[in-house]
Design a protein around this motif. Structure first.
Motif, PDB file in Angstrom:
ATOM      1  N   VAL A  80     -33.131  43.825  -1.227  1.00 45.36           N
ATOM      2  CA  VAL A  80     -33.633  44.359   0.037  1.00 45.36           C
ATOM      3  C   VAL A  80     -32.440  44.554   0.957  1.00 45.36           C
ATOM      4  O   VAL A  80     -31.678  43.618   1.210  1.00 45.36           O
ATOM      5  N   ARG A  81     -32.291  45.791   1.437  1.00 44.63           N
ATOM      6  CA  ARG A  81     -31.162  46.145   2.304  1.00 44.63           C
ATOM      7  C   ARG A  81     -31.664  46.650   3.653  1.00 44.63           C
ATOM      8  O   ARG A  81     -32.752  47.187   3.740  1.00 44.63           O
ATOM      9  N   ASP A  82     -30.815  46.489   4.667  1.00 42.91           N
ATOM     10  CA  ASP A  82     -31.176  47.035   5.973  1.00 42.91           C
ATOM     11  C   ASP A  82     -30.777  48.510   6.032  1.00 42.91           C
ATOM     12  O   ASP A  82     -30.307  49.082   5.040  1.00 42.91           O
ATOM     13  N   GLU A  83     -30.953  49.130   7.189  1.00 47.89           N
ATOM     14  CA  GLU A  83     -30.670  50.557   7.343  1.00 47.89           C
ATOM     15  C   GLU A  83     -29.208  50.904   7.060  1.00 47.89           C
ATOM     16  O   GLU A  83     -28.885  52.024   6.676  1.00 47.89           O
ATOM     17  N   ASP A  84     -28.313  49.958   7.271  1.00 47.80           N
ATOM     18  CA  ASP A  84     -26.887  50.177   7.040  1.00 47.80           C
ATOM     19  C   ASP A  84     -26.462  49.855   5.617  1.00 47.80           C
ATOM     20  O   ASP A  84     -25.273  49.953   5.290  1.00 47.80           O
ATOM     21  N   GLY A  85     -27.422  49.438   4.788  1.00 50.07           N
ATOM     22  CA  GLY A  85     -27.098  49.120   3.403  1.00 50.07           C
ATOM     23  C   GLY A  85     -26.690  47.676   3.180  1.00 50.07           C
ATOM     24  O   GLY A  85     -26.340  47.289   2.067  1.00 50.07           O
ATOM     25  N   TYR A  86     -26.746  46.861   4.226  1.00 50.75           N
ATOM     26  CA  TYR A  86     -26.387  45.448   4.113  1.00 50.75           C
ATOM     27  C   TYR A  86     -27.469  44.713   3.337  1.00 50.75           C
ATOM     28  O   TYR A  86     -28.652  44.840   3.639  1.00 50.75           O
ATOM     29  N   LEU A  87     -27.056  43.941   2.333  1.00 51.24           N
ATOM     30  CA  LEU A  87     -27.999  43.189   1.519  1.00 51.24           C
ATOM     31  C   LEU A  87     -28.556  42.015   2.315  1.00 51.24           C
ATOM     32  O   LEU A  87     -27.828  41.104   2.693  1.00 51.24           O
TER      33      LEU A  87
END
Length: 158
Positions: A80-87
């Motif tokens: 699951v990642r946020d909008e910035d691609g951070y896991l």
């Protein structure tokens, strides 16, 4: 494996695949060696259910309970990642459309205070990203209907 019951057999197969002791493309060869032997029919089913993404026998058992209860996860080890691609985290079992994750919490990995705090931090990030989290333990897998009924209820409450 020929004399093992389903849960232990699939747990061993999952573990062998996960640890790369056995490769996915070896499974047909294993099946060929079992053909004609007593217990081969059941073993064929165990081989079909094997999934090397399971990282523990507890995850395997939780998955099998979901399968048996008619709510198989659509993904294992769901990143699951946020909008910035951070896991933000990786869920053990996932139902993407419902934004639902089930965690199989073994005693040893979650026993220390550091692990408890890390679990809470991770869960809070996932919840804030719009995911719902269910948590299951080994004893939950010993009750055949508990895990699938809990997942079904959560899936209905989208």
């Amino acid at each position: 494996m020929l004399r093992a019951r389903r849960f232990p057999a699939v747990c061993v197969l999952d573990s062998a695949l996960n640890q790369r002791i056995l490769a996915e493309n070896d499974l047909p060869l294993v099946l060929a060696h079992l053909t004609g032997r007593r217990g081969a029919v059941a073993a064929r089913g165990y081989l079909a259910e094997a999934d090397g993404r399971a990282q523990s026998p507890l995850e395997t058992r939780a998955r099998l309970r979901c399968v048996d209860g008619g709510v198989p996860p659509d993904v294992l080890q769901l990143p699951v990642r946020d909008e910035d691609g951070y896991l933000l985290g990786v869920g053990d079992l996932g139902w993407r459309r419902a934004r639902l994750i089930a965690e199989a919490d073994g005693r040893a990995p979650h026993l220390t205070p550091e692990a408890v705090y890390a679990d809470r931090f991770r869960q809070n990030r996932l919840v804030n990203a719009g995911w719902r989290i269910l948590r299951f333990t080994w004893s939950d897998t010993q009750r055949p209907d508990y895990i699938p009924q809990t997942v079904k209820h959560a899936l209905k409450r989208r």
